[in-house]
Scaffold this active site. Structure first.
Site, PDB file in Angstrom:
ATOM      1  N   THR A 237       0.853  -1.198   0.000  1.00 17.38           N
ATOM      2  CA  THR A 237       0.000   0.000   0.000  1.00 17.38           C
ATOM      3  C   THR A 237       0.887   1.247   0.000  1.00 17.38           C
ATOM      4  O   THR A 237       0.403   2.338   0.287  1.00 17.38           O
ATOM      5  CB  THR A 237      -0.906   0.029   1.252  1.00 17.38           C
ATOM      6  OG1 THR A 237      -0.080  -0.055   2.424  1.00 17.38           O
ATOM      7  CG2 THR A 237      -1.900  -1.112   1.259  1.00 17.38           C
ATOM      8  N   ALA A 238       2.178   1.062  -0.300  1.00 15.68           N
ATOM      9  CA  ALA A 238       3.120   2.192  -0.225  1.00 15.68           C
ATOM     10  C   ALA A 238       3.306   2.818  -1.610  1.00 15.68           C
ATOM     11  O   ALA A 238       2.645   3.815  -1.935  1.00 15.68           O
ATOM     12  CB  ALA A 238       4.440   1.715   0.374  1.00 15.68           C
ATOM     13  N   ARG A 239       4.169   2.234  -2.419  1.00 14.01           N
ATOM     14  CA  ARG A 239       4.390   2.727  -3.780  1.00 14.01           C
ATOM     15  C   ARG A 239       4.719   1.537  -4.689  1.00 14.01           C
ATOM     16  O   ARG A 239       5.490   0.635  -4.294  1.00 14.01           O
ATOM     17  CB  ARG A 239       5.548   3.721  -3.830  1.00 14.01           C
ATOM     18  CG  ARG A 239       5.227   5.109  -3.302  1.00 14.01           C
ATOM     19  CD  ARG A 239       4.238   5.878  -4.189  1.00 14.01           C
ATOM     20  NE  ARG A 239       3.998   7.240  -3.748  1.00 14.01           N
ATOM     21  CZ  ARG A 239       2.990   7.633  -2.957  1.00 14.01           C
ATOM     22  NH1 ARG A 239       2.130   6.734  -2.486  1.00 14.01           N
ATOM     23  NH2 ARG A 239       2.841   8.899  -2.647  1.00 14.01           N
ATOM     24  N   ASP A 263      -2.450  -2.071  -3.531  1.00  9.17           N
ATOM     25  CA  ASP A 263      -3.195  -0.819  -3.734  1.00  9.17           C
ATOM     26  C   ASP A 263      -2.404   0.124  -4.642  1.00  9.17           C
ATOM     27  O   ASP A 263      -2.913   1.185  -5.007  1.00  9.17           O
ATOM     28  CB  ASP A 263      -3.444  -0.158  -2.366  1.00  9.17           C
ATOM     29  CG  ASP A 263      -4.270   1.120  -2.453  1.00  9.17           C
ATOM     30  OD1 ASP A 263      -5.304   1.116  -3.173  1.00  9.17           O
ATOM     31  OD2 ASP A 263      -3.905   2.120  -1.818  1.00  9.17           O
ATOM     32  N   GLU A 268       0.322   4.117 -12.844  1.00  4.50           N
ATOM     33  CA  GLU A 268      -0.937   4.626 -12.258  1.00  4.50           C
ATOM     34  C   GLU A 268      -1.346   5.898 -12.971  1.00  4.50           C
ATOM     35  O   GLU A 268      -0.477   6.757 -13.198  1.00  4.50           O
ATOM     36  CB  GLU A 268      -0.747   4.930 -10.772  1.00  4.50           C
ATOM     37  CG  GLU A 268      -0.490   3.697  -9.945  1.00  4.50           C
ATOM     38  CD  GLU A 268      -0.401   3.992  -8.441  1.00  4.50           C
ATOM     39  OE1 GLU A 268      -0.686   5.141  -8.039  1.00  4.50           O
ATOM     40  OE2 GLU A 268      -0.060   3.097  -7.685  1.00  4.50           O
ATOM     41  N   HIS A 286      -5.171   2.547  -5.748  1.00  6.09           N
ATOM     42  CA  HIS A 286      -4.476   3.567  -4.934  1.00  6.09           C
ATOM     43  C   HIS A 286      -5.479   4.423  -4.139  1.00  6.09           C
ATOM     44  O   HIS A 286      -5.582   5.636  -4.342  1.00  6.09           O
ATOM     45  CB  HIS A 286      -3.588   4.471  -5.823  1.00  6.09           C
ATOM     46  CG  HIS A 286      -2.527   5.199  -5.033  1.00  6.09           C
ATOM     47  ND1 HIS A 286      -1.286   5.488  -5.528  1.00  6.09           N
ATOM     48  CD2 HIS A 286      -2.530   5.702  -3.768  1.00  6.09           C
ATOM     49  CE1 HIS A 286      -0.577   6.140  -4.615  1.00  6.09           C
ATOM     50  NE2 HIS A 286      -1.312   6.277  -3.534  1.00  6.09           N
ATOM     51  N   ILE A 287      -6.174   3.757  -3.223  1.00  7.10           N
ATOM     52  CA  ILE A 287      -7.179   4.463  -2.421  1.00  7.10           C
ATOM     53  C   ILE A 287      -6.867   4.374  -0.927  1.00  7.10           C
ATOM     54  O   ILE A 287      -7.758   4.516  -0.100  1.00  7.10           O
ATOM     55  CB  ILE A 287      -8.603   3.933  -2.707  1.00  7.10           C
ATOM     56  CG1 ILE A 287      -8.688   2.412  -2.522  1.00  7.10           C
ATOM     57  CG2 ILE A 287      -9.058   4.346  -4.103  1.00  7.10           C
ATOM     58  CD1 ILE A 287     -10.109   1.875  -2.491  1.00  7.10           C
ATOM     59  N   GLY A 288      -5.595   4.169  -0.606  1.00  6.27           N
ATOM     60  CA  GLY A 288      -5.208   4.015   0.809  1.00  6.27           C
ATOM     61  C   GLY A 288      -5.714   5.137   1.699  1.00  6.27           C
ATOM     62  O   GLY A 288      -6.179   4.908   2.808  1.00  6.27           O
ATOM     63  N   SER A 289      -5.627   6.366   1.227  1.00  9.13           N
ATOM     64  CA  SER A 289      -6.017   7.497   2.077  1.00  9.13           C
ATOM     65  C   SER A 289      -7.386   8.066   1.695  1.00  9.13           C
ATOM     66  O   SER A 289      -7.769   9.137   2.179  1.00  9.13           O
ATOM     67  CB  SER A 289      -4.950   8.597   1.997  1.00  9.13           C
ATOM     68  OG  SER A 289      -4.700   8.961   0.656  1.00  9.13           O
TER      69      SER A 289
HETATM   70  C1  DGY Z   1       0.166   9.627  -0.126  1.00 14.02           C
HETATM   71  O1  DGY Z   1      -0.237  10.477   0.668  1.00 14.02           O
HETATM   72  O2  DGY Z   1       1.356   9.521  -0.402  1.00 14.02           O
HETATM   73  C2  DGY Z   1      -0.854   8.745  -0.757  1.00 14.02           C
HETATM   74  O3  DGY Z   1      -0.248   7.786  -1.554  1.00 14.02           O
HETATM   75  C3  DGY Z   1      -1.853   9.545  -1.558  1.00 14.02           C
HETATM   76  O4  DGY Z   1      -1.218  10.416  -2.395  1.00 14.02           O
END
Ligand code: DGY
Length: 320
Positions: A237-239, A263, A268, A286-289
Site C-alpha cells: 500500500t506504499a508505492r 493498492d 498509475e 491507490h485508495i489508501g487514504s
Molecule cells: C500519499 O499520501 O502519499 C498517498 O499515496 C496519496 O497520495
C-alpha cells in the site's frame, strides 16, 4: 495586504476548497482533469504556491521551467517521491507533506489487501458477480488464515506502526525492519530485525511501508521474493516502484507467493494487466487514504503548512 496566489491542482473536499478560497487567491480545478506537464508549468508560473497531489510530477526540469515565482509546494500527500526534493531545495522552493493524518486510513486498506489476498476475496466476489457460483463444499475456496501468522513490516514509520497494531488485533506476531529500532513503547513487543533479509525469512505476510528512494526502488524482486517463506502473502500500500512487477508475476504464478494484495502499481492510473489477469491477487486503485475524514485532514494539514509559510513561520511538515 494581497492574498498569496495558490494553485490547487486536483478537486479537494468542499470545506478544504472553501478555506483555501477564504485565505488565498485560489485557482481550483473543478473538472479534476490531470494537467499535462506543460499546463502544470504554465499554471505554476502564475502563483506563489501550489498544493498538488502525488499525481503531479515536479521533476528538476519542471521546477527549473517554472522559474523563480513559485515559493512553496505544499503536497496533499505523505509521499514526496513525485517531487525532486534536491532540485526544489536548490531552487529555494519549500516543500511540505501531510504525515500522520492518513496512517489509520492506509492501515485499513493494508488490512483489506491482506485479508482480501489471504481469503481470496476478489475471486469470490468475481464468481458471484459473473453468476458462476454453482458449487459449495468444504474444499471450496479455501484460503490462508492470518491469525497466528507472522506479519513482517518493512518500514516501521507511522503507517507501519498502525498496521502492526491492526495485525496484533488479528492475533498476528509482528516482526519489522526499519533503519532505526523503535523505542520499547512504540515497538510494543514486535521483533526487530537488523536486516531486511532476516525479516523476509520469517514473514508469512510481508507488508511494505517504506518510502520510495533510489535505494528502495525494486527492493522486492526475484532475489528477495525467494527469501520469503513458501506461500507467503505480499501486501503493498506504499508505492508500486518498490516492487519488480515481473518478478512478482512469476512468484504468483509459481505458487512461491500464495497471493498478493496491492493498492499501488508501477503504472498509475491503469495498473498492470499481467497482474490483473492472475486469480490470486486482490487489487485496489491507490485508495489508501481515500476516506472522507482523511481527505479533510490532508487538506487541512496542507493548508496549515501554507498558512505557516506565508505567516513567516516554519511549516510543521517541511521536507525540503
Ligand atoms: C500519499 O499520501 O502519499 C498517498 O499515496 C496519496 O497520495
Amino acid at each position: 495586504m494581497a492574498k498569496p496566489k495558490l494553485l490547487i491542482t486536483r478537486k479537494l473536499r468542499d470545506g478544504v476548497e472553501a478555506r483555501a478560497a477564504r485565505d488565498y487567491e485560489v485557482t481550483l480545478n473543478p473538472s479534476d482533469r490531470l494537467l499535462t506537464e506543460a499546463e502544470l508549468i504554465e499554471a505554476c508560473r502564475k502563483v506563489d504556491a501550489v498544493l498538488p497531489c502525488h499525481s503531479e510530477r515536479f521533476s528538476a526540469e519542471v521546477i527549473a521551467a517554472i522559474g523563480p515565482g513559485l515559493k512553496i509546494i505544499a503536497n496533499h500527500s505523505v509521499g514526496t517521491d513525485h517531487v525532486d526534493l534536491a532540485a526544489a531545495k536548490a531552487a529555494g522552493v519549500v516543500v511540505t507533506n501531510t504525515p500522520d493524518v492518513l496512517s489509520d486510513a492506509t492501515a485499513e486498506i493494508a488490512m483489506l489487501c491482506m485479508l482480501g489476498a489471504a481469503r481470496r476475496g476478489a475471486e469470490g466476489d468475481a464468481m458471484i458477480r459473473a453468476g458462476k457460483w454453482d458449487f459449495w463444499s468444504p474444499a471450496f475456496m479455501v484460503g490462508r488464515q492470518v491469525t497466528g501468522k507472522r506479519l513482517g513490516i518493512l518500514g516501521m514509520g507511522r503507517v507501519g506502526q498502525v498496521v502492526a497494531d491492526r495485525g496484533r488485533g488479528f492475533g498476528m506476531e509482528v516482526h519489522y525492519h526499519n533503519r532505526r529500532r523503535l523505542p520499547a513503547h512504540l515497538e510494543k513487543g514486535a521483533v526487530f530485525h537488523e536486516t531486511m533479509e532476516s525479516l523476509l525469512a520469517v514473514s508469512d505476510v510481508l507488508s511494505l511501508h517504506c518510502p520510495t528512494t533510489p535505494e528502495s526502488v525494486g527492493i522486492i524482486n526475484a532475489r528477495t521474493l525467494a527469501m520469503l517463506p513458501d506461500r507467503a502473502i505480499l501486501v503493498n500500500t506504499a508505492r508500486g516502484a518498490l516492487v519488480d512487477e515481473s518478478a512478482l508475476v512469476a512468484a504468483l504464478r509459481s505458487g512461491k507467493l500464495f497471493a498478493a494484495g496491492l493498492d499501488v502499481f508501477r503504472t498509475e492510473p491503469g495498473g498492470n494487466p499481467e497482474i490483473a489477469a492472475l486469480p490470486n491477487v486482490f487489487l485496489l486503485p491507490h485508495i489508501g487514504s481515500a476516506t472522507e475524514e482523511t481527505r479533510d485532514a490532508m487538506g487541512a494539514r496542507a493548508l496549515d503548512n501554507l498558512d505557516a509559510y506565508f505567516a513567516g513561520r516554519e511549516p510543521g511538515d517541511r521536507v525540503a
